[in-house]
Scaffold this active site. Sequence first.
Site, PDB file in Angstrom:
ATOM      1  N   HIS A 269       0.045   0.872  10.105  1.00  0.00           N
ATOM      2  CA  HIS A 269      -1.217   1.458   9.633  1.00  0.00           C
ATOM      3  C   HIS A 269      -2.039   1.900  10.825  1.00  0.00           C
ATOM      4  O   HIS A 269      -3.233   2.059  10.733  1.00  0.00           O
ATOM      5  CB  HIS A 269      -2.003   0.444   8.809  1.00  0.00           C
ATOM      6  CG  HIS A 269      -1.163  -0.257   7.796  1.00  0.00           C
ATOM      7  ND1 HIS A 269      -0.498  -1.428   8.085  1.00  0.00           N
ATOM      8  CD2 HIS A 269      -0.855   0.071   6.529  1.00  0.00           C
ATOM      9  CE1 HIS A 269       0.193  -1.793   7.010  1.00  0.00           C
ATOM     10  NE2 HIS A 269      -0.002  -0.903   6.066  1.00  0.00           N
TER      11      HIS A 269
ATOM     12  N   HIS B 253       3.749   5.017   2.879  1.00  0.00           N
ATOM     13  CA  HIS B 253       4.890   4.628   3.711  1.00  0.00           C
ATOM     14  C   HIS B 253       6.203   5.221   3.218  1.00  0.00           C
ATOM     15  O   HIS B 253       7.261   4.692   3.504  1.00  0.00           O
ATOM     16  CB  HIS B 253       5.027   3.103   3.733  1.00  0.00           C
ATOM     17  CG  HIS B 253       3.833   2.377   4.273  1.00  0.00           C
ATOM     18  ND1 HIS B 253       3.407   2.541   5.565  1.00  0.00           N
ATOM     19  CD2 HIS B 253       2.969   1.498   3.700  1.00  0.00           C
ATOM     20  CE1 HIS B 253       2.340   1.769   5.772  1.00  0.00           C
ATOM     21  NE2 HIS B 253       2.053   1.134   4.651  1.00  0.00           N
TER      22      HIS B 253
ATOM     23  N   GLY C 186       0.827  -1.190   0.000  1.00  0.00           N
ATOM     24  CA  GLY C 186       0.000   0.000   0.000  1.00  0.00           C
ATOM     25  C   GLY C 186       0.867   1.247   0.000  1.00  0.00           C
ATOM     26  O   GLY C 186       2.039   1.195   0.371  1.00  0.00           O
ATOM     27  N   SER C 187       0.306   2.366  -0.410  1.00  0.00           N
ATOM     28  CA  SER C 187       1.054   3.626  -0.395  1.00  0.00           C
ATOM     29  C   SER C 187       0.895   4.297   0.977  1.00  0.00           C
ATOM     30  O   SER C 187       0.117   3.868   1.807  1.00  0.00           O
ATOM     31  CB  SER C 187       0.557   4.530  -1.513  1.00  0.00           C
ATOM     32  OG  SER C 187       0.874   3.958  -2.763  1.00  0.00           O
TER      33      SER C 187
END
Lengths: 334, 212
Positions: free
Chosen positions: A219, A57, A54-55
């Site tokens: 997250h 990070h 996922g973006s």
Amino acid sequence: MQKVINDPSKVVDEMVEGYIKAHPNLVARTQNPRVLKYVNAPIANKVGIVTGGGSGHKPAFVGYVGRNMVDAVAMGEIFSSPPAQMFYDAFKAADSGKGVACLYGNYAGDNMNVKMAIEMALDDDIEVKTVVANDDVPSAPKDALNKRRGVAGEILMWKVGGAKAAMGGTLDEVIAEAQKAISNTRSMGIGLSPCTIPEKGSPNFTIKAGTMEVGIGHHGESGLEVCPLETSAQMAKRMTDIILPDLPFGAGDDVVVLVSGLGSTPYMELYILFNDVEKILSQRGINIYHPYVGHYFTSLEMAGVTLTIMKLDDSLKACIDYECDCMGLQQFGR
Amino acid sequence: MTCVSIQDGSFILMPLIRAIQDNKQYLSDIDGFIGDGDHGINMNKGFTLCEEQLKAEPGDLSHGFKTLSHILMSQIGGSMGPLYGMFFSAMAKASKNKDTLDAAGFGQMLTAAKDKVQSISEAQPGDKTLLDVLLPAEESYRAALNANESFDSCLDRMSSAAEQGRDATKDMVAKVGRSSRLGERSRGVIDAGSASCCLILQVMAKAIKDTI
């Protein structure tokens, strides 16, 4: 929501466009707009290194695409795994015929999408093998290592796997070395403030002022406990008390220490924490062979830190020492 | 034997797409309690892309499910992309080259979808996932079918089992997926994936019953 953005639903696409313009010597487009590759990939006779996730990070994951590091990356929505098609397109972009090592983190979505992408790649005769990072100690007990999630230790896994591939390792050798890297690595984080996914507009978890969340995930996953805010020295003690016995690390070990901010914690505080960690390790006779301090793996604008420690042997040292060049990590000889 | 024509798949696909669009906020809100709150956003994105594509290229039921599956797997990602991608891919294959659908035919689609989802997911019954809806729904449908109940009645049994399955997730502790990181704290709210799965099965059942 205080953010430098345009349309909240297009943050990833617009970030990718900016990234390509900012790093034309490192990355190039592929046919899939969410898959970028190292400009020289695929490199003849070299095992391809692929990652994805996922973006949100940054620098992970795209920031580790570069020379002697990752060859192609799949970039999902914020905190959401890329679809199988994207991983598959990344495999194609990285493969020179020597096979692909897909080195990624242990999350349910990534596991499923990578599994499906590997099936797709089989039809094209691209051989793909995986290493699944599981370095986050607080996310599951030691007898359930396969449930632990992957966090900042992934960077060391890419560094080692990327170096081994650049040295001419076969797919099996690259996989074995990357697996050894993550098996020898332990991490944990402490969160001080939440983060906001732009499309949602407000944080979906809270950390009250004056408190900290011990063992928080990348997250915002809940950690071990919420307790009153501590000093850097106390945080260092708390984290090493959890990390060191888990592998375990002991006197005489040579280690890599990686301190990463979670997004909005300033460099100053990262060095303060590193100073405290170094004191504890040197008291215990653990030698820091190579330190990394910076923003290596973040969670949007979350405040807080992660500590990662990797135990080294001679072959891991050779991989850590190897030159590399990417946005997130530059190393030019020891 | 009661059956419905499936040469035009829109009688199921369009209500399905509308249901996801109408429940975007609801699905995100329940996901937000123990997950990251994007379930409705992602589902809506996928189903809305499918709506646009089906308007341009309409077709039979198998084509509709195949289109939806392809979009979920190539563009949505997360966990729900592959899970529902596989779910609809199996339904597309099980309804391929058929003009009509009867109770046995829908049973085949449902079982194929269940098997496919189980083949990719690590989840077990009781782990607080969409399987806690899909497994009892398929089982109830099959039991009714084996007892020679009408198509209508089989669908009713599936719908109520789905609803019970969804509500039962409230007292479960999540074992897989992001909410599993919460352990005991995941108890007390229904699982977002189970809510969307229940919605999808119930909307399908209603669409078929309205057509019979």
